[in-house]
Enzyme design. Structure first.
Site, mmCIF file in Angstrom:
data_model
loop_
_atom_site.group_PDB
_atom_site.id
_atom_site.type_symbol
_atom_site.label_atom_id
_atom_site.label_comp_id
_atom_site.label_asym_id
_atom_site.label_seq_id
_atom_site.Cartn_x
_atom_site.Cartn_y
_atom_site.Cartn_z
ATOM 1 N N GLU A 95 0.866 -1.228 0.187
ATOM 2 C CA GLU A 95 -0.093 0.088 0.028
ATOM 3 C C GLU A 95 0.715 1.255 -0.038
ATOM 4 O O GLU A 95 1.952 1.272 0.484
ATOM 5 C CB GLU A 95 -0.895 -0.003 1.183
ATOM 6 C CG GLU A 95 -1.874 1.078 1.597
ATOM 7 C CD GLU A 95 -2.407 1.203 2.862
ATOM 8 O OE1 GLU A 95 -1.524 0.861 3.809
ATOM 9 O OE2 GLU A 95 -3.335 1.732 3.104
ATOM 10 N N ASN A 110 -7.077 6.346 -1.226
ATOM 11 C CA ASN A 110 -5.925 5.292 -1.212
ATOM 12 C C ASN A 110 -6.422 4.131 -1.962
ATOM 13 O O ASN A 110 -7.289 3.499 -1.741
ATOM 14 C CB ASN A 110 -6.131 4.939 0.467
ATOM 15 C CG ASN A 110 -4.857 4.084 0.768
ATOM 16 O OD1 ASN A 110 -3.994 3.572 -0.171
ATOM 17 N ND2 ASN A 110 -4.381 3.877 2.064
ATOM 18 N N LYS A 129 -9.788 2.070 -1.448
ATOM 19 C CA LYS A 129 -10.018 1.536 -0.073
ATOM 20 C C LYS A 129 -11.212 1.896 0.708
ATOM 21 O O LYS A 129 -11.573 2.956 0.917
ATOM 22 C CB LYS A 129 -8.703 2.082 0.824
ATOM 23 C CG LYS A 129 -8.612 1.401 2.084
ATOM 24 C CD LYS A 129 -7.069 1.783 2.858
ATOM 25 C CE LYS A 129 -6.998 1.222 4.099
ATOM 26 N NZ LYS A 129 -5.552 1.611 4.566
ATOM 27 N N GLU A 188 -5.663 8.511 8.069
ATOM 28 C CA GLU A 188 -6.287 8.152 6.722
ATOM 29 C C GLU A 188 -7.544 8.455 6.685
ATOM 30 O O GLU A 188 -8.187 8.904 5.240
ATOM 31 C CB GLU A 188 -6.337 6.567 6.592
ATOM 32 C CG GLU A 188 -4.755 6.059 6.725
ATOM 33 C CD GLU A 188 -4.800 4.610 6.106
ATOM 34 O OE1 GLU A 188 -5.400 4.446 5.036
ATOM 35 O OE2 GLU A 188 -4.096 3.699 6.872
ATOM 36 N N CYS A 224 -4.640 -2.990 3.352
ATOM 37 C CA CYS A 224 -4.205 -2.883 4.574
ATOM 38 C C CYS A 224 -5.468 -3.149 5.838
ATOM 39 O O CYS A 224 -5.634 -4.338 5.909
ATOM 40 C CB CYS A 224 -3.795 -1.357 4.898
ATOM 41 S SG CYS A 224 -3.041 -1.057 6.573
ATOM 42 N N ASN A 275 0.504 -0.887 5.323
ATOM 43 C CA ASN A 275 1.554 -0.145 6.207
ATOM 44 C C ASN A 275 1.004 -0.158 7.773
ATOM 45 O O ASN A 275 -0.031 0.376 7.982
ATOM 46 C CB ASN A 275 1.358 1.332 5.728
ATOM 47 C CG ASN A 275 2.292 1.636 4.437
ATOM 48 O OD1 ASN A 275 3.431 1.972 4.427
ATOM 49 N ND2 ASN A 275 1.490 1.462 3.450
#
Lengths: 311, 311
Positions: A47, A110, A127, A146, A171, A196
């Site tokens: 990612e 993302n 995402k 995020e 993730c 991550n």
């Protein structure tokens, strides 16, 4: 019958904030070239594989961080990856930050893309499960913003590539059984996902020593419970002073880890994955048509939070 | 804060077809008495804990096997369990086959009940995910006719007992992430589940050596992903010539196994379970209200089988 796909989990060590995209892309290209020597069909990168994990910092003006996003794909920095894919005839999955302008408004996601052996983008995934928080929380040793830097995606998809049914996730998606199940209901045979994951989770430091256990547990369960391969790939090591877990792994439809990285740096783990192994699970224990009971699952899609019935 | 519940996973070794219910109940009573000495609050027995696992045999006239079902609970054979519970002030979870007559029609279910320390039934659960098959399949070394001998239940519930939010499930339910999630959405803090799992699965013998791995994997993932305790309890060992897995385990909200049986016989595994540990997961990584995305989960409750979009 066998449908083999040779896969590389292309773990990355830390990416410094000062590292240029060209420097990072050179690291990815080294992975592509080495993987090709090992007869790999598709390379899975982490990612946000083009930059440092910037959501660890707060910036009042979100646009200050636009340098971390890609406005086109391929773009000038990433074109060499697509050229190499086509020349070497090797595919890849790549996570990055996407910035698009729609009706004059900047939107940030993302995302991951899947690129086939001709260097063509086959699919893009935004995402769904953004972790962390949406506002600066200065009490934390570092941020996980995020929910501030990205809008969520709304859909899990599958794509026809490499002779099978390919899925993508990112993730935190991997911790949610729904992620795998929605793709499972679309017949997924391989879920690729980059991550991550800091070792330290500021809101729950009491879980820190279990972070690797949890990482593997959720991916192994997701694989087994849907009869699918799962390829989980980390950005690992000490990045800008923050320790990130490694543990990149290729997991069979049995739930077994069949290949794994053992460092926190740039490292390849390779497996020869037979997509037809999925059938052995999808047609027996996890024959959904035969055994699932959607009439008992209504709450899952109708209710977000937990509610104790008598509370 | 701590809310401790001392729990015993009361594994049973095989129950022979020739064993009387009184003999079996005596084995359960021995577990209750030993557990009480160890200051246990609630004892979890296996699925179909009063009889041999009769769905391994086909009988053309289903009523031939009515002797394996309970028509009342407590009944003459099981009353001693309730008496002991009240006298010892210890609760229990018990799996058994239920036969009820409704509008003159016999209905059969695979059920579990939860009994509190006064010997009162707090809740009853009818198994949702019936595994196996609905017709005789003579090619198998043995049958697994749960779809023949039982109607399915339609709902996962939770009950207020032992100072917390208690859930129940049975055997094959544990392999389905939806089982835990629906209870998780009702705030479950402890899922009790009994099972009877043959080592050998005739349709997929290639998985036989993974049966214990899968058993723990799904329960550990279900616990972690919902921040709940899980107590899984086997009927184990060689029963009427069929080998059944043991591996009874008490699993923390971290997904860690904190107590386990290590034989295939009657055995207690004990753990002092703090229900408040659930909060550490339910309020952070698995804060459903904050992080779940039901709008992306529609397929889970609207579609039963897997459908490849382009197939």
């Amino acid at each position: 019958m066998s449908r083999f796909v040779n896969v590389a989990a292309a773990q990355l060590g830390p990416i410094a904030r000062s590292e240029t995209k060209k420097q990072v892309v050179d690291r990815l290209l080294a992975h592509l070239h080495q993987a090709k020597k090992m007869d790999v069909d598709v390379v899975v990168f982490p990612e946000l594989a083009l930059t440092t994990f910037f959501p660890r910092w707060f910036s009042e003006d979100i646009s200050d961080f636009d340098c971390f996003y890609e406005t086109q794909m391929p773009g000038p920095d990433t074109q060499p990856l697509f050229d190499a894919a086509a020349k070497l005839q090797i595919g890849f999955y790549l996570g990055y930050a996407e910035l698009v302008i729609e009706n004059g408004v900047k939107r940030r996601f993302n995302v991951s893309i899947l690129v086939d052996k001709t260097g063509t983008i086959v699919g893009k995934y935004r995402k769904v499960h953004l972790p962390g928080h949406g506002q600066d929380e200065p009490w934390r040793a570092f941020q996980h913003l995020e929910k501030y830097y990205f809008e969520p995606g709304h859909e899990f998809g599958v794509w026809s590539a490499f002779g099978g049914v390919m899925g993508m996730a990112l993730c935190n998606d991997r911790r949610w059984s729904e992620t795998y199940r929605v793709m499972g209901l679309k017949g997924v045979e391989m879920v690729m996902l980059g991550y991550n994951t800091p070792v330290h989770n500021p809101p729950a430091p009491e879980h820190d020593d279990l972070s690797m256990f949890h990482n593997h547990l959720v991916m192994q369960a997701g694989a087994y419970q849907n009869g699918t391969w799962v390829v989980g790939v980390a950005k690992a090591g000490s990045e800008e002073g923050i320790e990130m877990i490694g543990g990149s792994a290729i997991i069979a439809p049995s739930g077994e880890i069949v290949a794994a990285c053992s460092t926190k740096g740039d490292e390849l783990a390779i497996a020869r994955c037979d997509l037809d192994l999925c059938h052995s699970y999808k047609s027996t224990t996890f024959n959904f048509e035969r055994h699932r009971r959607p009439e008992a699952y209504g709450l899952i899609s109708s209710q977000r939070g937990a509610v104790v019935p008598w509370a």
